[in-house]
Design a protein around this motif. Structure first.
Motif, mmCIF file in Angstrom:
data_model
loop_
_atom_site.group_PDB
_atom_site.id
_atom_site.type_symbol
_atom_site.label_atom_id
_atom_site.label_comp_id
_atom_site.label_asym_id
_atom_site.label_seq_id
_atom_site.Cartn_x
_atom_site.Cartn_y
_atom_site.Cartn_z
ATOM 1 N N UNK A 132 70.265 72.334 152.795
ATOM 2 C CA UNK A 132 70.456 71.223 152.126
ATOM 3 C C UNK A 132 68.644 71.576 151.987
ATOM 4 N N UNK A 133 67.726 72.432 152.488
ATOM 5 C CA UNK A 133 66.232 72.932 153.047
ATOM 6 C C UNK A 133 66.059 74.608 151.985
ATOM 7 N N UNK A 143 68.133 67.285 149.793
ATOM 8 C CA UNK A 143 67.419 67.474 151.667
ATOM 9 C C UNK A 143 67.361 66.269 151.825
ATOM 10 N N UNK A 144 66.716 64.950 151.421
ATOM 11 C CA UNK A 144 66.105 63.881 151.167
ATOM 12 C C UNK A 144 67.477 62.759 151.741
ATOM 13 N N UNK A 184 78.537 56.983 154.070
ATOM 14 C CA UNK A 184 79.793 57.732 153.291
ATOM 15 C C UNK A 184 78.870 57.682 151.833
ATOM 16 N N UNK A 185 78.170 56.158 151.206
ATOM 17 C CA UNK A 185 77.082 56.341 149.882
ATOM 18 C C UNK A 185 76.360 57.441 150.038
ATOM 19 N N UNK A 186 75.787 57.472 150.695
ATOM 20 C CA UNK A 186 74.827 58.686 150.760
ATOM 21 C C UNK A 186 75.580 60.403 150.018
ATOM 22 N N UNK A 187 76.436 60.191 151.195
ATOM 23 C CA UNK A 187 77.328 61.296 150.431
ATOM 24 C C UNK A 187 77.927 61.643 149.696
ATOM 25 N N UNK A 188 78.529 60.341 148.914
ATOM 26 C CA UNK A 188 78.507 60.453 147.250
ATOM 27 C C UNK A 188 77.767 60.547 146.156
#
Length: 340
Positions: A132-133, A143-144, A184-188
């Motif tokens: 991600x960096x 990244x965040x 899960x929400x962040x990954x989606x």
């Protein structure tokens, strides 16, 4: 490696859902305290397979940190030692984080596999963060979001330890579940950023509002479900795992709220389905959401009226987690459509 990033996000997401599945099996089988300590299990990296291994024995070698059961109490070896003919309290200290001192090899290994699945899930998370960096200059959100999901995963690991140390305290279990849904929400959200292209959907204000309500309702229902599950666990402790007919005897208000709240969830999501059909909005995920709600309802009915048939608890929990994920991803699609 940047071109493989969407695949890594998907693998990481699948790994999280595998953890949900493993955790649901732990709850279904009552194996939450199969290992009384964390991250080891009775002081072992690979759990014991027989009661003799964790029962105090004379003339036996024990390594520092190993946990034994004696007189229905847990003791921890303070140093490497070989026992004499009599138990010497100077070599052992009581395990004081909780007083659960039972051994069941099936429960122990079920809980161990649950922990192992969490450890393995850490591998794709590491790849996710490192790669991600490379997006930092062009899209800092990638990244965040990756870092947020990774640190929440570490928080989940700490919560897992706290769940064991508190002997399955209901509040901690609920936080543990909700934190998993946030991951899960962040990954989606991350997957949406790196895969979604031109919008092919139509925006509808009422549909969007119902969708937000459905996401909030699912969070409330899942959180309440963990509380109901804890009540069932307490009943199992009182009447035994073989007497499932008593699992929901004299349930609390939380159970009735959880059961009745299903009606509101069904109505909101059917409203979304209706709008999607008559307005031709094009959101295919709505069909899967309705199917999962149907599955949730059926498994809930079976658990209540058919005394928890094998697998229904695991399906119920996993379907709820997937349902939340689909609703959240659908909200991202609807939100983008509005911006366009």
């Amino acid at each position: 490696m940047k071109k493989h990033f969407p695949l890594i996000v998907k693998i990481t997401l699948i790994a999280v859902y595998v953890i949900f599945l493993a955790g649901s099996v732990v709850r279904m089988t009552g194996s939450g305290m199969g290992c009384p300590d964390w991250p080891k299990c009775f002081g072992y990296y690979i759990p014991p397979t027989s009661e003799e291994q964790i029962t105090w024995q004379p003339n036996t070698d024990y390594k520092k940190g190993m946990i034994i059961v004696k007189d229905e109490t847990l003791f921890v070896a303070e140093n490497n030692l070989k026992t004499a003919a009599e138990f010497n309290t100077n070599n052992w200290k009581k395990y004081t984080k909780h007083n659960y001192a039972k051994f069941n090899k099936y429960h122990t290994w079920t809980e161990y596999i649950n922990r192992l699945s969490s450890a393995v899930a850490g591998i794709p998370f590491l790849f996710l963060v490192v790669i991600s960096f490379s997006f930092w200059r062009e899209k800092k959100a990638i990244t965040l979001l990756s870092l947020g999901a990774f640190f929440l995963m570490l928080f989940e690991a700490w919560l897992g330890k706290t769940v064991v140390d508190t002997n399955l305290k209901p509040t901690i279990i609920t936080i543990h579940m909700v934190a998993g849904l946030v991951i899960v929400a962040l990954l989606l959200w991350l997957l949406f950023i790196v895969t979604e292209r031109k919008s092919v959907y139509k925006y509808n204000s009422l549909f969007n509002k119902l969708l937000i309500v459905s996401v909030v309702f699912s969070l409330i229902q899942i959180a309440m479900g963990t509380q109901v599950r804890q009540f069932i666990d307490e009943q199992v402790k009182l009447f035994g795992f073989e007497n499932k007919q008593y699992s929901l005897m004299d349930p609390s208000f939380k159970f009735y709220f959880h059961r009745s709240f299903t009606i509101a969830i069904v109505l909101v999501n059917l409203g979304m389905f209706y709008l999607n059909q008559i307005k031709n909005l094009g959101y295919r995920l709505v069909n899967w959401i309705v199917f999962l709600i149907f599955l949730e309802t059926i498994t809930g009915i079976l658990m209540y009226y058919a005394e928890f048939p094998l697998g229904t608890q695991a399906i119920h929990l996993l379907a709820g987690a997937i349902l939340f994920g689909l609703q959240f991803y659908l909200w991202l699609q609807s939100r983008k459509t509005k911006e366009v």
